[in-house]
Design a protein around this motif. Sequence first.
Motif, PDB file in Angstrom:
ATOM      1  N   ALA A  99       0.836  -1.203   0.000  1.00 36.17           N
ATOM      2  CA  ALA A  99       0.000   0.000   0.000  1.00 36.17           C
ATOM      3  C   ALA A  99       0.867   1.247   0.000  1.00 36.17           C
ATOM      4  CB  ALA A  99      -0.918  -0.016   1.235  1.00 36.17           C
ATOM      5  N   TYR A 100       1.998   1.220   0.679  1.00 31.65           N
ATOM      6  CA  TYR A 100       2.896   2.384   0.716  1.00 31.65           C
ATOM      7  C   TYR A 100       3.530   2.629  -0.651  1.00 31.65           C
ATOM      8  CZ  TYR A 100       6.435   5.619   2.406  1.00 31.65           C
ATOM      9  OH  TYR A 100       7.218   6.734   2.592  1.00 31.65           O
ATOM     10  N   LYS A 101       3.913   1.548  -1.327  1.00 32.99           N
ATOM     11  CA  LYS A 101       4.532   1.681  -2.667  1.00 32.99           C
ATOM     12  C   LYS A 101       3.542   2.231  -3.680  1.00 32.99           C
ATOM     13  CE  LYS A 101       7.576  -2.198  -2.368  1.00 32.99           C
ATOM     14  NZ  LYS A 101       7.807  -3.537  -2.869  1.00 32.99           N
ATOM     15  N   GLN A 102       2.289   1.794  -3.592  1.00 34.18           N
ATOM     16  CA  GLN A 102       1.280   2.241  -4.553  1.00 34.18           C
ATOM     17  C   GLN A 102       0.970   3.709  -4.407  1.00 34.18           C
ATOM     18  OE1 GLN A 102      -2.029  -0.343  -4.007  1.00 34.18           O
ATOM     19  NE2 GLN A 102      -1.017  -2.104  -4.914  1.00 34.18           N
ATOM     20  N   GLY A 103       1.258   4.274  -3.243  1.00 31.91           N
ATOM     21  CA  GLY A 103       1.079   5.702  -3.059  1.00 31.91           C
ATOM     22  C   GLY A 103      -0.352   6.141  -2.888  1.00 31.91           C
TER      23      GLY A 103
END
Length: 160
Positions: free
Chosen positions: A155-159
């Motif tokens: 979820a953090y990578k997807q922004g």
Amino acid sequence: MKTILTNKHISIETRKRALQCYIEPVLMYGCETWTISKQIQNKLEATEMWFLRRMLRIPWTAKKTNERVLNEANKRRSLVRTIRKRQATFLGHVIRRGKLEHLVTTGKFERKRSRGRQKEKIMDGLVTWLGPGKVSDTLAAVKDRDLWRDMIANAYKQGT
């Protein structure tokens, strides 16, 4: 910190690092317990952009888009994502502990519901941030620590 953040003799990378090390922790104090609505998210993003515009000495009258300012600073918006990541990590600790905090966070107290639209809970915001699913699926994922870390990282990578 204004003199450091607006100093042209200090590189932009050093000023961004000072912002990240000294100002963002003060701004995010206690963010693990916040319920982030769309309005609060917009205010946080505006604050992040305000800091960048001050660092780059862009006046508020200049007609530069936020994307252009972000490109100039060679940065991505990260404040809201960092807050969500910290909330998810904290939620994992609370749920795995299984004490009174677990009941408060998940809202499983036996009581009469108040009239009108119900307030958004921390769990509601995190479930939508982590991806499609239900609260029960999210709570089941918290028990498996490795799966939970992967969900947070994705979820953090997807922004989102």
